[in-house]
Design an enzyme around this catalytic site. Structure first.
Site, PDB file in Angstrom:
ATOM      1  N   ARG A 207      -7.616  -1.238  10.809  1.00 48.73           N
ATOM      2  CA  ARG A 207      -6.200  -0.997  10.536  1.00 48.73           C
ATOM      3  C   ARG A 207      -5.946  -1.302   9.064  1.00 48.73           C
ATOM      4  NH1 ARG A 207      -3.209  -0.464  15.191  1.00 48.73           N
ATOM      5  NH2 ARG A 207      -4.098  -1.310  17.114  1.00 48.73           N
ATOM      6  N   ALA A 208      -4.865  -0.748   8.557  1.00 53.07           N
ATOM      7  CA  ALA A 208      -4.519  -0.984   7.156  1.00 53.07           C
ATOM      8  C   ALA A 208      -4.132  -2.438   6.932  1.00 53.07           C
ATOM      9  CB  ALA A 208      -3.367  -0.078   6.748  1.00 53.07           C
ATOM     10  N   SER A 211      -3.050  -0.845   2.511  1.00 53.47           N
ATOM     11  CA  SER A 211      -2.864   0.591   2.312  1.00 53.47           C
ATOM     12  C   SER A 211      -1.797   1.117   3.277  1.00 53.47           C
ATOM     13  CB  SER A 211      -4.190   1.325   2.550  1.00 53.47           C
ATOM     14  OG  SER A 211      -4.590   1.208   3.896  1.00 53.47           O
ATOM     15  N   ASP A 268     -11.865  -7.767  -4.837  1.00 51.54           N
ATOM     16  CA  ASP A 268     -12.617  -6.737  -4.118  1.00 51.54           C
ATOM     17  C   ASP A 268     -13.927  -6.491  -4.867  1.00 51.54           C
ATOM     18  OD1 ASP A 268     -13.238  -4.893  -2.227  1.00 51.54           O
ATOM     19  OD2 ASP A 268     -11.944  -3.308  -3.008  1.00 51.54           O
TER      20      ASP A 268
END
Length: 511
Positions: A207-208, A211, A268
């Site tokens: 799932r986001a 985003s 990230d």
């Protein structure tokens, strides 16, 4: 350090979602809290009949949450302990994880061995790390950096932290996009094509988090995605594929814990991303994997040089964990498809599967390219033939039929999700040509509009790079259901609409 008094408390389930973190609640007037010298945010161990978990302690003053003499557990902690409410439980101070010493070594720039990574990930998966300790590990990986062997070690450790699926088939294919491109719902077209061809493609998606939609959010518009593991297995066996949420399978669980801290920190790192993707795919039982790396000025990967480095790292790790991996670098200059947000993306997907003349051409073509490459993992299909096979499956309606079978097998969505009722067209400020669309800005506008929590919220694109526009002509439409969300999205679009209008000669694109 184990207490000699072994205090006993009555277990209470506290209906609070603490998202991948075990949290316990003690009343400030609880005798155990005073005698044991517990402190808020310290780690405690909870035991009952051989079962035990570690949890972060929260101290409360409201007896409506917990009474003195009770121990409250958050939803996740209660589920993980697995005992009934009202049971007597014992609480102790939790020993600090010894593997934190290895994290400190990494922070100081030292190289970490496989054994040390194994211990770190084991402790993280067992909830022995607090959020600050997990953050320290993430920073160590990101800032101190990992060489390619350390990325491999981290991947191996994460695979070993949970269950591994075995489909008992020679070829189990999967695809994964590293993300960063709004509307990129190729999986929902690729899986039906590949499953209709006959290859096993058990697609569990996320799932986001930051985003406007993840594959699971968009598929949920059409079908149930939160499926028990046994049911998931049955569907894959019967249909040769699935499009489900991966959160119930407990595959590489340490990765879910790391992501829950990594995303709010907006860290990230490539090393963490590669280990995360490859560990999940290996744990899911995949034997053949296709990685999509979109590259562009506002994508996760900005340059071709960076994309090639990442490609080599994926291939290196894949080769050494027994996962045949191919990597393709795709155009990441702009969103894929017209819709950004669950309902809008689901509409795009179904238009492609139905061969609707109004289907977004870029979504169709990219999906065919990816499906073709997966089909070419089959020995009987030569390189270059996969695209034609995939196109025939799509054009014939077999892919649509397979998607309808998947929806029925997973359970057709009973809720009818509709587009947000509040809309605003964002228009061009001058005549010219669309020379740039900012992925980050478009994703943020769609998210501010309410996506993915409000499935009907998002953005629908009228124009793409290369299109000629006139002043006042609509570039895209914002959809929202709630006034506050709608205003946030419109305010951002007014400040920065995400489109740059220029001249045709500016269209030349180099990475």
């Amino acid at each position: 350090m184990e207490s000699t008094s072994q205090p006993i408390l009555t277990l209470k389930r506290v209906a609070i979602d603490t998202y991948h973190e075990n949290v316990a609640y003690l009343h400030r007037e609880c005798p155990t809290y005073k005698v044991e010298g517990f402190q808020a945010l310290s780690k405690i161990e909870i035991q009952q009949d051989g079962k035990h978990i570690l949890a972060v302690l929260n101290v409360v003053d409201d007896e409506r949450i917990v009474m003195p003499g009770q121990l409250g557990l958050s939803e996740q902690a209660f589920s993980n302990l697995g005992v009934s409410e009202g049971s007597n439980v014992k609480v102790n101070h939790a020993e600090p994880p010894q593997s934190m010493e290895f994290v400190r070594e990494k922070l100081s720039g030292e190289r970490i061995t496989q054994e040390k990574f194994n211990q770190i990930i084991k402790d993280i998966a067992s909830n022995r790390y607090s959020k600050p300790e997990i953050a320290a590990f993430i920073v160590a990986v990101s800032e101190a950096g990992l060489d390619r062997d350390e990325v491999l070690y981290l991947t191996n450790a994460m695979v070993s932290s949970g269950q591994r699926l075995d489909w008992e088939e020679k070829r189990v294919v999967d695809k994964h996009c590293i993300g960063g491109i709004p509307g990129n719902r190729t999986s929902m077209i690729v899986v039906p094509i590949v499953a209709a061809f006959g290859l096993l493609c058990p697609k569990t998606s996320s799932r986001a988090i930051t985003s406007p939609a993840g594959t699971a959010d968009t598929m949920e518009v059409l079908a149930q995605v939160d499926l028990p593991v046994n049911r998931l297995h049955q569907i894959v066996r019967e249909q040769r594929g699935c499009l489900a949420w991966g959160g119930t399978a407990k595959l590489a669980p340490a990765d879910d814990v790391l992501i829950s801290v990594e995303r709010p920190l907006a860290i990230d790192s490539q090393a963490q991303m590669v280990a995360s993707i490859m560990s999940k795919k290996r744990a899911c039982g995949s034997t053949h994997l296709l990685i999509d790396i979109p590259a562009g000025p506002t994508a996760k990967v900005r340059t071709m040089k960076e994309a090639m480095q990442l490609r080599k790292l994926f291939e290196y790790v894949g080769d050494r964990i027994g996962l045949e991996t191919q990597v393709i670098i795709t155009d990441g200059r702009q969103p894929i498809g017209r819709g950004i947000g669950p309902v809008l993306e689901a509409q795009d997907v179904m238009k492609v599967l139905r061969n609707d003349p109004d289907a977004p051409h870029d979504l169709r073509e990219k999906s065919l390219q990816l499906a073709g490459r997966l089909i070419e993992f089959e020995n009987d299909i030569r390189g270059g033939e996969g695209y034609d096979v995939a196109r025939d499956i799509l054009d014939s309606g077999r892919a649509l039929f397979k998607m309808e079978q998947l929806i029925a097998a997973q359970g057709k969505q009973e809720t009818v999700y509709t587009l947000g009722t509040q809309t605003q067209d964002v228009t061009a400020v001058k005549d010219g040509v669309v020379v740039e669309i900012n992925n980050l800005t478009m994703a943020r506008i769609a998210r501010l509009a309410g996506a993915p929590m409000d499935k009907g919220a998002g953005v629908y694109l009228f124009k793409r790079i290369g299109d000629h526009v006139k002043q006042g002509e609509p570039l895209y439409r914002i959809y929202s259901e709630f006034s506050a969300d709608f205003q946030f999205a419109c305010n951002l679009a007014n400040k920065d609409n995400g489109f740059r209008i220029g001249q045709s000669e500016e269209l030349q694109f180099t990475w």
